[in-house]
Design a protein around this motif. Structure first.
Motif, PDB file in Angstrom:
ATOM      1  N   GLU A   1      78.515 -14.173 -83.919  1.00 28.21           N
ATOM      2  CA  GLU A   1      79.806 -14.124 -84.605  1.00 28.21           C
ATOM      3  C   GLU A   1      80.318 -15.526 -84.916  1.00 28.21           C
ATOM      4  OE1 GLU A   1      79.307 -12.564 -81.597  1.00 28.21           O
ATOM      5  OE2 GLU A   1      79.062 -10.523 -82.346  1.00 28.21           O
ATOM      6  N   THR A   2      80.051 -16.466 -84.026  1.00 32.21           N
ATOM      7  CA  THR A   2      80.460 -17.853 -84.262  1.00 32.21           C
ATOM      8  C   THR A   2      79.737 -18.415 -85.475  1.00 32.21           C
ATOM      9  OG1 THR A   2      80.829 -18.186 -81.902  1.00 32.21           O
ATOM     10  CG2 THR A   2      80.557 -20.161 -83.236  1.00 32.21           C
ATOM     11  N   VAL A   3      78.445 -18.177 -85.548  1.00 37.35           N
ATOM     12  CA  VAL A   3      77.663 -18.679 -86.687  1.00 37.35           C
ATOM     13  C   VAL A   3      78.155 -18.031 -87.980  1.00 37.35           C
ATOM     14  CG1 VAL A   3      75.354 -18.867 -87.686  1.00 37.35           C
ATOM     15  CG2 VAL A   3      75.669 -19.143 -85.226  1.00 37.35           C
ATOM     16  N   GLU A   4      78.364 -16.721 -87.957  1.00 30.49           N
ATOM     17  CA  GLU A   4      78.821 -16.019 -89.163  1.00 30.49           C
ATOM     18  C   GLU A   4      80.198 -16.500 -89.594  1.00 30.49           C
ATOM     19  OE1 GLU A   4      78.431 -11.985 -87.907  1.00 30.49           O
ATOM     20  OE2 GLU A   4      76.235 -12.071 -87.988  1.00 30.49           O
ATOM     21  N   LYS A   5      81.100 -16.730 -88.634  1.00 37.26           N
ATOM     22  CA  LYS A   5      82.433 -17.254 -88.943  1.00 37.26           C
ATOM     23  C   LYS A   5      82.331 -18.632 -89.579  1.00 37.26           C
ATOM     24  CE  LYS A   5      84.522 -19.325 -85.780  1.00 37.26           C
ATOM     25  NZ  LYS A   5      84.950 -20.682 -85.757  1.00 37.26           N
ATOM     26  N   ASN A   6      81.480 -19.480 -89.010  1.00 39.64           N
ATOM     27  CA  ASN A   6      81.308 -20.825 -89.562  1.00 39.64           C
ATOM     28  C   ASN A   6      80.697 -20.780 -90.963  1.00 39.64           C
ATOM     29  OD1 ASN A   6      82.408 -21.998 -87.308  1.00 39.64           O
ATOM     30  ND2 ASN A   6      80.457 -22.609 -86.427  1.00 39.64           N
ATOM     31  N   ILE A   7      79.770 -19.867 -91.205  1.00 43.30           N
ATOM     32  CA  ILE A   7      79.156 -19.742 -92.527  1.00 43.30           C
ATOM     33  C   ILE A   7      80.224 -19.404 -93.559  1.00 43.30           C
ATOM     34  CG2 ILE A   7      77.618 -18.297 -93.929  1.00 43.30           C
ATOM     35  CD1 ILE A   7      75.763 -18.181 -91.437  1.00 43.30           C
ATOM     36  N   VAL A   8      81.083 -18.447 -93.241  1.00 42.80           N
ATOM     37  CA  VAL A   8      82.148 -18.063 -94.167  1.00 42.80           C
ATOM     38  C   VAL A   8      83.121 -19.216 -94.367  1.00 42.80           C
ATOM     39  CG1 VAL A   8      84.119 -16.505 -94.458  1.00 42.80           C
ATOM     40  CG2 VAL A   8      81.923 -15.611 -93.657  1.00 42.80           C
ATOM     41  N   LEU A   9      83.505 -19.875 -93.287  1.00 44.20           N
ATOM     42  CA  LEU A   9      84.422 -21.015 -93.378  1.00 44.20           C
ATOM     43  C   LEU A   9      83.830 -22.135 -94.228  1.00 44.20           C
ATOM     44  CD1 LEU A   9      87.034 -22.455 -92.305  1.00 44.20           C
ATOM     45  CD2 LEU A   9      85.588 -23.337 -90.469  1.00 44.20           C
ATOM     46  N   LEU A  45      75.078 -31.880 -95.493  1.00 49.75           N
ATOM     47  CA  LEU A  45      76.133 -30.863 -95.454  1.00 49.75           C
ATOM     48  C   LEU A  45      77.167 -31.196 -94.379  1.00 49.75           C
ATOM     49  CD1 LEU A  45      74.019 -27.596 -95.835  1.00 49.75           C
ATOM     50  CD2 LEU A  45      75.685 -28.483 -97.474  1.00 49.75           C
ATOM     51  N   TYR A  46      76.687 -31.684 -93.248  1.00 54.76           N
ATOM     52  CA  TYR A  46      77.593 -32.079 -92.176  1.00 54.76           C
ATOM     53  C   TYR A  46      78.527 -33.198 -92.634  1.00 54.76           C
ATOM     54  CZ  TYR A  46      79.231 -33.559 -87.590  1.00 54.76           C
ATOM     55  OH  TYR A  46      80.027 -33.885 -86.517  1.00 54.76           O
ATOM     56  N   ALA A  47      77.981 -34.179 -93.339  1.00 53.47           N
ATOM     57  CA  ALA A  47      78.797 -35.294 -93.816  1.00 53.47           C
ATOM     58  C   ALA A  47      79.861 -34.812 -94.801  1.00 53.47           C
ATOM     59  CB  ALA A  47      77.907 -36.356 -94.461  1.00 53.47           C
ATOM     60  N   VAL A  48      79.491 -33.909 -95.694  1.00 53.14           N
ATOM     61  CA  VAL A  48      80.448 -33.381 -96.670  1.00 53.14           C
ATOM     62  C   VAL A  48      81.568 -32.627 -95.957  1.00 53.14           C
ATOM     63  CG1 VAL A  48      80.729 -31.669 -98.511  1.00 53.14           C
ATOM     64  CG2 VAL A  48      78.826 -33.276 -98.589  1.00 53.14           C
ATOM     65  N   LEU A  49      81.204 -31.753 -95.042  1.00 52.85           N
ATOM     66  CA  LEU A  49      82.214 -30.968 -94.341  1.00 52.85           C
ATOM     67  C   LEU A  49      83.102 -31.828 -93.458  1.00 52.85           C
ATOM     68  CD1 LEU A  49      80.058 -27.858 -93.439  1.00 52.85           C
ATOM     69  CD2 LEU A  49      81.921 -27.964 -95.089  1.00 52.85           C
ATOM     70  N   LYS A  50      82.523 -32.847 -92.853  1.00 55.82           N
ATOM     71  CA  LYS A  50      83.318 -33.743 -92.011  1.00 55.82           C
ATOM     72  C   LYS A  50      84.319 -34.523 -92.857  1.00 55.82           C
ATOM     73  CE  LYS A  50      83.085 -37.070 -88.347  1.00 55.82           C
ATOM     74  NZ  LYS A  50      82.299 -37.687 -87.329  1.00 55.82           N
ATOM     75  N   TYR A 103      84.822 -24.336 -97.949  1.00 59.51           N
ATOM     76  CA  TYR A 103      84.908 -25.794 -98.072  1.00 59.51           C
ATOM     77  C   TYR A 103      83.865 -26.351 -99.045  1.00 59.51           C
ATOM     78  CZ  TYR A 103      88.375 -26.623 -94.460  1.00 59.51           C
ATOM     79  OH  TYR A 103      89.539 -26.674 -93.746  1.00 59.51           O
ATOM     80  N   LEU A 104      82.693 -25.751 -99.078  1.00 56.72           N
ATOM     81  CA  LEU A 104      81.625 -26.278 -99.947  1.00 56.72           C
ATOM     82  C   LEU A 104      81.829 -25.911-101.411  1.00 56.72           C
ATOM     83  CD1 LEU A 104      78.549 -25.653 -97.646  1.00 56.72           C
ATOM     84  CD2 LEU A 104      79.587 -27.852 -98.216  1.00 56.72           C
ATOM     85  N   GLN A 105      82.599 -24.875-101.688  1.00 53.92           N
ATOM     86  CA  GLN A 105      82.834 -24.464-103.079  1.00 53.92           C
ATOM     87  C   GLN A 105      84.012 -25.191-103.699  1.00 53.92           C
ATOM     88  OE1 GLN A 105      83.163 -20.228-102.983  1.00 53.92           O
ATOM     89  NE2 GLN A 105      80.965 -19.939-102.641  1.00 53.92           N
TER      90      GLN A 105
END
Length: 167
Positions: free
Chosen positions: A152-160, A104-109, A164-166
């Motif tokens: 909140e940081t984790v939740e923000k990143n999950i939404v972000l 997942l990290y590679a895809v997002l990067k 990107y993943l969709q």
């Protein structure tokens, strides 16, 4: 009055002891200096090798040879903080979850989603995704606690990351 040497319990001393014991060296000052250099690099410090060599009273060439010897046998520092966090995930949750986080990290990067984000928050959010995929009970608050970030940081990143993943 007698004073006794007390074992230092800071992370740097523990790391040096671990590197020296895994390298099989005892009181070799060159090895100690090379281990300290390696451990300081792991901690993100920018102490130069020549200053550490001077601290131990050995030559720079001697320390460099020991350091390259450590590197040859596989004792090295992770290249970045993400690798350290992935190793932490691998130890706690197993290789399957760690591989999922890494992919997942590679895809997002590759999609440019990680620019300017702290590695701890990124890995916490990706661990949330990987845990859900593997059927583990895991929430954003637990992820935040494990990696020392705000929920909140984790939740923000999950939404972000969902966006990107969709794509």
């Amino acid at each position: 009055m007698f004073t006794y040497w007390q074992r230092r319990d800071d992370p740097l001393s523990r790391c040096i002891e671990e590197v020296v014991s895994s390298a099989g060296g005892g009181e070799d000052r060159c090895l100690l200096a090379a281990a300290e250099y390696l451990c300081r690099k792991r901690a993100g410090e920018a102490t130069s090798m020549d200053k550490i060599a001077a601290k131990y009273g050995v030559s720079l060439l001697c320390v460099y040879r020991k350091y390259s010897g450590l590197f040859q046998v596989g004792i090295r520092y992770p290249r970045n903080r993400v690798e350290q966090l992935l190793e932490q995930v691998r130890q706690r949750y197993g290789p399957a979850v760690a591989e999922e986080v890494e992919s997942l990290y590679a895809v997002l990067k590759s999609r440019g989603a990680l620019d300017g984000l702290k590695p701890e928050g990124v890995v916490a959010a990706l661990l949330y995704y990987a845990a859900k995929k593997h059927g583990l009970r895991y929430d954003s608050h637990r992820a935040a606690e494990e990696f020392g970030v705000h929920p909140e940081t984790v939740e923000k990143n999950i939404v972000l990351f969902q966006w990107y993943l969709q794509r």
